[in-house]
Design a protein around this motif. Structure first.
Motif, PDB file in Angstrom:
ATOM      1  N   ARG A  76      -7.817   1.595 -12.134  1.00 37.49           N
ATOM      2  CA  ARG A  76      -7.534   0.809 -10.786  1.00 37.49           C
ATOM      3  C   ARG A  76      -8.071   1.404  -9.655  1.00 37.49           C
ATOM      4  NH1 ARG A  76      -3.962  -3.077 -11.834  1.00 37.49           N
ATOM      5  NH2 ARG A  76      -4.294  -3.881  -9.783  1.00 37.49           N
TER       6      ARG A  76
ATOM      7  N   GLU B 265     -10.765   6.331  -8.095  1.00 37.35           N
ATOM      8  CA  GLU B 265     -10.226   5.132  -9.247  1.00 37.35           C
ATOM      9  C   GLU B 265      -9.374   6.173  -9.921  1.00 37.35           C
ATOM     10  OE1 GLU B 265     -13.545   3.905 -11.445  1.00 37.35           O
ATOM     11  OE2 GLU B 265     -13.740   2.180  -9.922  1.00 37.35           O
TER      12      GLU B 265
ATOM     13  N   ASP C 122       1.068  -1.175   0.162  1.00 42.02           N
ATOM     14  CA  ASP C 122      -0.207   0.113  -0.209  1.00 42.02           C
ATOM     15  C   ASP C 122       0.936   1.423   0.158  1.00 42.02           C
ATOM     16  OD1 ASP C 122      -1.961  -1.807   0.532  1.00 42.02           O
ATOM     17  OD2 ASP C 122      -2.173  -1.615   2.387  1.00 42.02           O
TER      18      ASP C 122
ATOM     19  N   TYR D  78      -8.561   2.540  -5.868  1.00 39.92           N
ATOM     20  CA  TYR D  78      -7.956   2.392  -4.504  1.00 39.92           C
ATOM     21  C   TYR D  78      -8.887   3.170  -3.329  1.00 39.92           C
ATOM     22  CZ  TYR D  78      -3.886   2.869  -7.395  1.00 39.92           C
ATOM     23  OH  TYR D  78      -2.947   2.541  -8.485  1.00 39.92           O
TER      24      TYR D  78
ATOM     25  N   SER E  38      -3.177   4.181   1.102  1.00 41.60           N
ATOM     26  CA  SER E  38      -3.865   3.803  -0.067  1.00 41.60           C
ATOM     27  C   SER E  38      -3.879   2.472  -0.645  1.00 41.60           C
ATOM     28  CB  SER E  38      -3.277   4.794  -1.273  1.00 41.60           C
ATOM     29  OG  SER E  38      -3.928   4.544  -2.404  1.00 41.60           O
ATOM     30  N   LYS E  39      -5.043   1.712  -0.475  1.00 41.89           N
ATOM     31  CA  LYS E  39      -4.550   0.378  -0.898  1.00 41.89           C
ATOM     32  C   LYS E  39      -5.415   0.089  -2.253  1.00 41.89           C
ATOM     33  CE  LYS E  39      -6.249  -3.892   1.792  1.00 41.89           C
ATOM     34  NZ  LYS E  39      -4.709  -4.111   2.353  1.00 41.89           N
ATOM     35  N   ASP E  40      -4.729  -0.712  -2.941  1.00 41.50           N
ATOM     36  CA  ASP E  40      -5.163  -1.085  -4.053  1.00 41.50           C
ATOM     37  C   ASP E  40      -6.296  -2.110  -4.082  1.00 41.50           C
ATOM     38  OD1 ASP E  40      -5.769  -1.846  -6.711  1.00 41.50           O
ATOM     39  OD2 ASP E  40      -3.541  -1.958  -7.352  1.00 41.50           O
TER      40      ASP E  40
ATOM     41  N   THR F 295      -8.396  -3.028  -6.237  1.00 39.91           N
ATOM     42  CA  THR F 295      -8.816  -3.029  -7.939  1.00 39.91           C
ATOM     43  C   THR F 295      -9.612  -4.563  -7.908  1.00 39.91           C
ATOM     44  OG1 THR F 295      -7.470  -1.962  -8.611  1.00 39.91           O
ATOM     45  CG2 THR F 295      -8.261  -3.053 -10.321  1.00 39.91           C
TER      46      THR F 295
ATOM     47  N   THR G 254       3.677   4.977  -7.437  1.00 41.33           N
ATOM     48  CA  THR G 254       2.635   5.142  -7.762  1.00 41.33           C
ATOM     49  C   THR G 254       2.443   6.785  -8.444  1.00 41.33           C
ATOM     50  OG1 THR G 254       1.678   3.996  -6.097  1.00 41.33           O
ATOM     51  CG2 THR G 254       0.102   5.470  -7.203  1.00 41.33           C
TER      52      THR G 254
END
Lengths: 1086, 123
Positions: free
Chosen positions: A514, A506, A440, A516, A536-538, A540, A461
């Motif tokens: 993706r 997104e 993350d 988040y 921030s966690k992905d 998706t 990112t």
């Protein structure tokens, strides 16, 4: 000019010499001499004076121990003897001793005395001079006589004796030269000796300071004058010259005596002065001692204070010598390093140091010894028990004569500090690792939205988004895409206002959209709000899964809706024609009144139409009820229910049904039951079904409803409905609750009823959490028992299945709860939890799994299933996708957020459209809904590591052989399907996967070889690795070329000749092993 | 003799109700909702027996229109339907039906009692 003592004395000597001239003239010129008496008297005086002088001189010698005095003393002593003798000789009033003295004798004795004296006085100077010469330049008189005193005395005694002897024995000559001017020239000898002595003493110089020598010089000068100036002229013994000589002699003695007395006086005065000085010195010393004592006391107190200070200092203080030996260490030092005071003597600083610090300490020590103090260094010493102690210190040298002789060190114990620092560093490293290792993105901003810290995930990112790596201090526009600046500003502000929240964003990253999930956390310092931390966690993939599951759920709900709609429509459409059937039949019945006698066949037919119509109607009603229960649409309406009211109500309601028969309908209880919490309508329906059923099958006797309660608390335990009816045969007992399984197909016709009553009762009981069971003896009656324990009044635990159907009991007696083995690992690995609201599903699959040795638990509700999963110990859970209250999907949602079930494999069943594409975060398999298909079972076995039983397809055209083969293989624990022909086999294989095909080579419509070819082809089309094992059965001995052909075509091996071969199962077992080693078998879902 | 309007698309059912009520009431039959509404306005009945599953306009819609019509609003309407799932009864009574009877008519007295009760109450 001022005259000093010296000048005055020299003047005195000169005056004496000048004065002696007239004295000599007067004395020599005197005509007459005094009387002999006076001379004698003078002689006595002289003797006494000489003796006194001798005593004084000797006393002086013995007190002063100067050789001068020894000679003077002995000289005078001897002179005293000689003067005494002279006096005796010369005095007229004393008898002449010894020999008769001639007239001349006094003159000689006088000379002897004088000569003797002058000789010794000269010798005294000589003695000094010799001594002086021997001593070199040494100052002062010698205090030790050069020779032994004895020899001086002996010489004096010898000379005296010699003189006496000489005078006595020797005939004396005339002592005067008559007529000559120098009538006594011999007198010049003592005069010379006196003069030499006087000059010697003058030269010696003692006269300048010492009164004795001063007076001695007077005496010596007087002697010289006496002899050289007076007596040398004497004409006779009693003339004026001799008289003067004697007077001068006495004066000379007096001078010596005065000198001696002066000397003694001086000595005494000196002594007195010395004594005074000594006293003063002693006083001064005493004062000094006192002063020192005080000083020492002060010093001691000061030292004690210092010691106290050092000992009580928190810091470690040590002193070492130049070699590093500890010479002092304060209390803190000893305490910290664990040594006793007595240990210090042997301690060496370098033996205490930890190997890591040895070099540092050596450098510091050497530097200090070379004169440069060191401070702020850190070393680690080892305690007596070996524990390391970190110290920060300063060391300086103690210098003596420009050389370092000792070192003084103050250490501060920084062990805790170092440990804390290490801990902090470790913690930091740990946090850093956490911070970095999470996939993350994490970052923080300050109050002005400027970037403070961030991890590499964030950096990557941002770089992907903006093409530029972020830097601390970056503002919002520099790290997010242009369109999102305002959104981030708003979010930061919201967080800075003290809110914690999450939001979903997104981003299009590398062309992929993706999702988040962002968590905003404000953080504060003592100064107040400091900034915002953002995670921030992905999500998706999770979003995709959620979307998939939502879609699946909505599809399933639609399907369920459709099913409900279908049920309603079916109900409607079935009722409509029934309306006509029953209605018209009833109308016709009115026109066929019951005949008084005989039979009206038409009426009987109409009655049958009405009865069957009614039966069909109740069937429809009950099927719909059952469907409703099973679909989970029936909800419990729970309230307090008093069985003492409910049971009589049921009995009264059904009393009408027994009126025509000799059946007693009754109820009773031994203990009055307390109210229970349950759904009264559904419990009543169950009781009506059971009692109605009992009445229906009881021709005569009784039907009894019994409520059994806890004898102490009155809590109802079970309700029994007992009849004396026809009973149920043992083998049918187990089917009694299943739909349309009334004991006998004929019973429906004989006793009426739909055959669904018990099924519905069981479903309702399960809905309420009750068990229901039956025990029966054929021909004697049956007992149905509703087990209230573990019902709606109590939460259902892991043993909550509480359901049995009597099939396991001895002689049909029920056991109400399955045994759950203790929670051993093996039991856990074989524990399967079935979560489904569908009773049939739980029941059938549960029974099946238990038969296979699994430990089965069931839960009818999603939330209760979740509760059970959280308790752990479940290896596999089969979860119904759609359930009322909490769906399987919701249950998995809960589990996905870490609320239990980590060790569990999940099989999600009941999904419409099959398992395609859905994959949740939990370990999940998706299996078809249909219980009849053994897909669930196979999935469970797969998940518990069990080998599923081999599934075989027998292709055999001869019906007898086929059924025989089918039966024998089933007995050998295979799952067997059989088809009569090749095309049928191909058709079957399109639907069902099998492991091994047992093939008769000669099927009528498709030759065995062709089938093998076709199977291989089908397998290749599916992308498989080729055909699975095929066991070929032939009735003829296989020829070699046939074997070769078969091997070439397939992995099968011919087995023959004939089905009686007892080796077939083993052969199939081997084939199965081979088949499992391959990735695909036969079937539709390769 | 009171007039009862029967709105029912199934001819068999119309015949059955006719047979049951024959001689007791005057029956006017309608096959569809629109047809019935038109007839009811010109010929106001004392009671309406209304099937729900009608082609085109269903029974609940017909009821709504009856209730909207000032002249017809007070006429008792009894639902006579094969919708007999549990919960249906409550649903229909809630919609404004005066009574709810299920098909098949197993016991004709139920129908007769319900009709008699509504008519007595209204008079």
């Amino acid at each position: 000019m001022k005259w000093g003592t010296e000048e005055r004395r020299l003047l005195a000597y000169l005056l004496l010499l000048l004065a002696s001239v007239p004295v000599a003239f007067l004395g020599v010129g005197a005509a007459s001499a005094p009387s002999r008496e006076i001379l004698g008297l003078l002689g006595g005086v002289a003797t006494v004076l000489a003796l006194v002088t001798a005593v004084l001189a000797l006393v002086r010698f013995y007190t002063g121990r100067s050789a001068v005095f020894l000679y003077i003393g002995t000289g005078f002593l001897a002179t005293a003897f000689l003067d005494g003798y002279h006096t005796l000789v010369a005095a007229p009033f004393l008898p002449t001793p010894g020999i008769g003295a001639p007239e001349d004798l006094p003159a000689w004795t006088w000379l002897a005395s004088r000569l003797f004296l002058s000789l010794f006085l000269f010798m005294s100077w000589l003695a000094w001079y010799m001594d002086h010469r021997a001593m070199g330049e040494a100052e002062g008189p010698s205090t030790e006589p050069k020779e032994g005193q004895g020899s001086v005395y002996l010489t004096a005694a010898l000379l005296t004796a010699l003189t006496f002897g000489f005078f006595t024995l020797t005939p004396l000559t005339d002592p005067y030269i008559q007529g000559a001017r120098l009538s006594r020239p011999v007198e010049l000898i003592p005069a010379a000796l006196f003069l030499m002595a006087a000059l010697g003493y003058l030269w010696k110089g003692g006269w300048r300071t010492e009164p004795f020598e001063h007076w001695l010089i007077f005496a010596l000068l007087l002697g010289a004058v006496t002899h050289g100036g007076v007596t040398v002229f004497a004409q006779s013994t009693y003339d004026g010259a001799m008289f003067t000589g004697q007077m001068l002699q006495i004066a000379g003695y007096g001078c010596v005596m005065v000198g001696l007395l002066a000397s003694v006086f001086t000595a005494f005065k000196e002594q007195d002065r010395t004594a005074r000085v000594i006293t003063e010195t002693n006083d001064a010393l005493a004062r000094e001692v006192e002063t020192r004592r005080r000083a020492e006391q002060v010093l001691q107190e000061s030292e004690e204070r210092l010691q106290d200070f050092l000992d009580n200092a928190n810091d470690l203080i040590q002193i070492t010598d130049a070699e590093g030996r500890i010479t002092y260490a304060n209390q803190a030092w000893r305490r910290t390093l664990g040594y006793e005071k007595s240990d210090l003597e042997v301690l060496q600083l370098f033996s205490l140091v930890h190997p890591h610090s040895a070099e540092t300490l050596r450098e510091v020590f050497d530097s200090v010894l070379s004169g440069t103090p060191k401070s702020g260094f850190q070393v680690v010493l080892r305690r007596a028990d070996g524990e390391p102690v970190a110290l920060s210190g300063s060391m300086n040298p103690r210098m003596r004569n420009g050389e370092a002789v000792a070192t003084r060190t103050i250490f501060r114990n920084v062990t805790e500090q170092v440990r804390a620092e290490q801990e902090l560093a470790r913690s930091r490293a740990n946090l850093k690792a956490l911070f970095e290792s999470t996939g993350d993105a994490i970052w923080s901003v300050d109050q002005d939205h400027r970037l403070v810290t961030f991890n590499s995930a964030f950096s990557l990112t941002v770089e992907a988004l903006t093409g530029r790596a972020p830097r601390p201090g970056d503002g919002v526009p520099e790290i997010v895409a242009a369109g999102q600046v305002q959104w981030f500003r708003n979010s930061y502000d919201r967080a800075l206002a003290g809110n914690r929240f999450s939001a979903t964003r997104e981003e299009r990253l590398d062309g992929v959209l993706r999702s988040y999930e962002l968590f905003f956390h404000p953080y504060e310092t003592v100064e107040g709000m400091a900034g915002v931390v953002v995670f921030s966690k992905d999500v998706t993939r999770r979003r995709q899964v959620e979307i998939e599951l939502r879609r699946a759920k909505s599809e399933a709900e639609e399907a369920n809706e459709a099913k409900s709609h279908f049920m309603a429509s079916m109900s409607h459409e079935l009722r409509t024609p029934l309306n006509s059937v029953i209605g018209f039949a009833n109308i016709l019945l009115k026109s066929h009144p019951k005949p008084e006698e005989g039979r009206d066949r038409e009426r009987e037919f109409l009655e049958r139409i009405v009865a069957n119509g009614n039966h069909l109607l109740s069937l429809i009603n009950q099927i719909l009820d059952l469907a409703k229960i099973e679909s989970g649409k029936l909800e419990l309406e729970v309230e307090q229910v008093d069985l003492r009211e409910l049971v009589p109500l049921v009995v009264r309601q059904l009393e009408g049904q027994v009126q025509e028969r000799p059946v007693e309908l009754r109820y009773h209880w031994d203990v009055a039951p307390q109210p229970i919490t349950t759904d009264p309508g559904k419990l009543r329906q169950v009781l009506i079904n059971l009692v109605g059923n009992a009445i229906k099958f009881t021709e005569e006797g009784s039907v009894t409803v019994e409520v059994e309660s806890d004898p102490e608390t009155g809590t109802p335990r079970r309700i029994r409905v007992q009849d004396t009816g026809i009973g149920i045969a043992g083998q049918r007992l187990e089917k009694i609750f299943e739909a349309f399984r009334q004991a006998d197909g004929s019973t429906t016709r004989r006793f009426g009823g739909t055959g669904l009553g018990l099924t519905i009762s069981r479903s309702l009981c399960h809905l309420m959490g009750y068990g229901i069971s039956v025990a029966s003896v054929e021909g004697e009656g049956s007992t149905f028992t509703v087990d209230l324990e573990g019902g709606t009044t109590q939460p259902r635990g892991r043993n909550g299945r509480g359901v049995s159907y009597g099939r396991r009991g001895h002689e049909g007696l029920s056991t109400s709860a399955a045994e759950v083995p203790d929670g051993s690992a093996e039991a856990e690995s074989r524990t399967v939890l079935l979560i489904s609201h569908r009773v049939e599903f739980r029941h059938i699959l549960g029974e099946y799994l238990e038969d296979l040795g699994y430990v089965v638990e069931t839960e009818p509700r999603g939330d209760e299933g979740l509760e059970r999963l959280r308790q752990g110990g479940i290896a596999t859970a089969v979860v119904e996708f759609l359930m009322p209250e909490m769906s399987g999907w919701e249950l998995l949602e809960h589990l996905r957020w870490g609320e239990g079930g980590e060790a569990t494999r999940f099989l999600l069943t009941g999904l419409p459209g099959g398992p395609a594409g859905v994959d949740a975060a939990v370990q999940l398999d998706l299996v078809p809904h249909d219980v009849e298909d053994d897909a669930i079972l196979r999935a469970i076995r797969r998940n518990t590591g069990d080998q599923p039983p081999g599934r075989l397809l027998v292709v055999e055209h001869d019906q007898h052989s086929r059924s025989e083969l089918h039966r024998s293989l089933r007995e050998a624990d295979f799952v067997v399907h059989s088809v009569p022909s090749g095309p049928a086999a191909l058709e079957f294989l399109r639907r069902v996967e099998v492991d091994v095909i047992v093939l008769d080579l000669r099927t009528p419509s498709l030759e065995g070889f062709e089938l093998v070819d076709a199977l291989a082809e089908a397998s290749r089309e599916r992308g498989g690795m080729g055909a699975g094992p095929i066991v070929v059965l032939t009735r003829e001995p296989t020829s070699d070329d046939l074997r070769v052909r078969l091997r070439r075509m397939a992995a099968g091996r011919p087995e023959g000749p004939g089905i009686e071969s007892s080796q077939l199962p083993q052969s199939l077992g081997r084939a199965l092993e081979a088949g499992r080693a391959k990735p695909s078998g036969y079937g539709p879902s390769g | 003799m009171n007039t009862i309007a029967l709105i029912e698309d199934n001819a068999d059912n119309r015949l059955l109700v006719q047979a049951i009520l024959e001689g007791l009431y005057e029956i006017v039959e309608y096959e569809t909702g629109p047809e019935a509404l038109a007839g009811l306005r010109s010929n106001r009945p004392d009671l309406v027996l209304l099937d729900i599953s009608l082609p085109g306009m269903d029974g609940t819609e017909v009821l709504r229109r009856i209730r909207e019509d000032i002249n017809l609003a007070q006429v008792p309407v009894i639902a006579l339907t094969a919708h007999a799932m549990s919960g249906d009864r409550e649903r229909f009574l809630e919609q404004g039906f005066d009574d709810y009877l299920t098909k098949p008519i197993v016991d004709e007295s139920v129908l007769l009692d319900a009709i008699a009760k509504r008519l007595v109450t209204d008079e």
